[in-house]
Design an enzyme around this catalytic site. Structure first.
Site, PDB file in Angstrom:
ATOM      1  N   HIS A 125      47.174  39.275  37.516  1.00 50.98           N
ATOM      2  CA  HIS A 125      47.125  39.722  38.918  1.00 50.98           C
ATOM      3  C   HIS A 125      48.527  40.116  39.390  1.00 50.98           C
ATOM      4  O   HIS A 125      48.713  41.135  40.051  1.00 50.98           O
ATOM      5  CB  HIS A 125      46.625  38.604  39.834  1.00 50.98           C
ATOM      6  N   ARG A 181      40.951  45.944  33.277  1.00 49.65           N
ATOM      7  CA  ARG A 181      41.292  45.309  31.988  1.00 49.65           C
ATOM      8  C   ARG A 181      40.432  45.936  30.899  1.00 49.65           C
ATOM      9  O   ARG A 181      40.347  47.142  30.812  1.00 49.65           O
ATOM     10  CB  ARG A 181      41.078  43.804  32.092  1.00 49.65           C
ATOM     11  N   LYS A 204      31.187  32.143  44.931  1.00 53.57           N
ATOM     12  CA  LYS A 204      31.843  31.777  43.668  1.00 53.57           C
ATOM     13  C   LYS A 204      32.101  30.278  43.505  1.00 53.57           C
ATOM     14  O   LYS A 204      32.504  29.847  42.430  1.00 53.57           O
ATOM     15  CB  LYS A 204      33.160  32.546  43.515  1.00 53.57           C
ATOM     16  N   SER A 217      40.903  34.389  35.729  1.00 51.63           N
ATOM     17  CA  SER A 217      41.107  33.092  36.380  1.00 51.63           C
ATOM     18  C   SER A 217      40.219  32.027  35.746  1.00 51.63           C
ATOM     19  O   SER A 217      40.630  30.878  35.583  1.00 51.63           O
ATOM     20  CB  SER A 217      40.794  33.202  37.873  1.00 51.63           C
TER      21      SER A 217
END
Ligand code: COA
Length: 159
Positions: free
Chosen positions: A17, A90, A41, A128
């Site tokens: 990030h 990514r 989440k 993450s």
């Protein structure tokens, strides 16, 4: 004055990030890291702490700030008077999801443009959740996150 948002959940912020944020900061005059509540989440860190961790991690980037938000990203962009959203891309698996989000955001607010920055190879597979998994199992996660995130993750899993 070109202002961009770099949105995400940042649970927690990783070096991947940070790479995207720093590169956005070198292109735009002002960058706001938009930390989403992401209620669905079930995050490890509460919103306030995720914002604090980002703020500390970006403290050497003078044109970057971090703010929490809830609701639609395009509404927040409008509120912030930011017409650009910057996202990291990514591996190929990100493409479809990002394409869908960018297309939906475009439908919602035509004035908000999405820009993509390709992740460098060393961060291609970083996320993450991978970092959280490593930290939860005493794996060596330190090199994947900013320094200030290390004690926060250790404390979270020491409980
Ligand atoms: N380096 C490292 N990790 C990265 C990364 C990078 N460059 N880019 C993405 N990731 C990781 C994130 O850490 C996250 O990992 P995790 O799932 O393991 O936690 C994952 O990839 C997904 O990241 P991202 O695509 O940024 O999603 P997000 O969930 O972090 O944030 C929002 C997505 C907040 C931008 C999006 O949900 C949003 O805009 N929400 C507001 C509501 C809205 O407007 N919805 C769209 C219209 S319907």
């Amino acid at each position: 004055m070109k202002k961009a948002l770099v949105p995400g959940t940042f649970d927690p912020i990783t070096n991947g990030h940070l790479d995207v944020i720093a590169r956005a900061a070198s292109i735009f005059d002002e960058v706001v890291v938009a930390v989403a509540l992401s209620a669905k989440k079930n995050t490890l860190f509460p919103l306030e702490q995720r914002v604090e961790l980002v703020q500390e991690a970006v403290k050497d980037l003078p044109n970057v700030t971090a703010i929490g938000f809830d609701g639609l990203l395009t509404d927040f962009a409008f509120e912030q008077n930011a017409h650009c959203v910057v996202k990291g891309l990514r591996a190929i698996t990100d493409f479809e999801y990002e394409f869908q989000m960018a297309a939906m955001n475009w439908q919602l607010h035509r004035s908000v443009e999405t820009f993509f920055i390709m992740s460098p190879p060393e961060y291609m597979y970083l996320s993450s959740s991978i970092v959280r998994e490593l930290a939860s199992m005493n794996g060596r996660f330190e090199k994947f996150v900013p320094e200030n995130v290390v004690p926060a993750l250790k404390a979270a899993y020491a409980k």
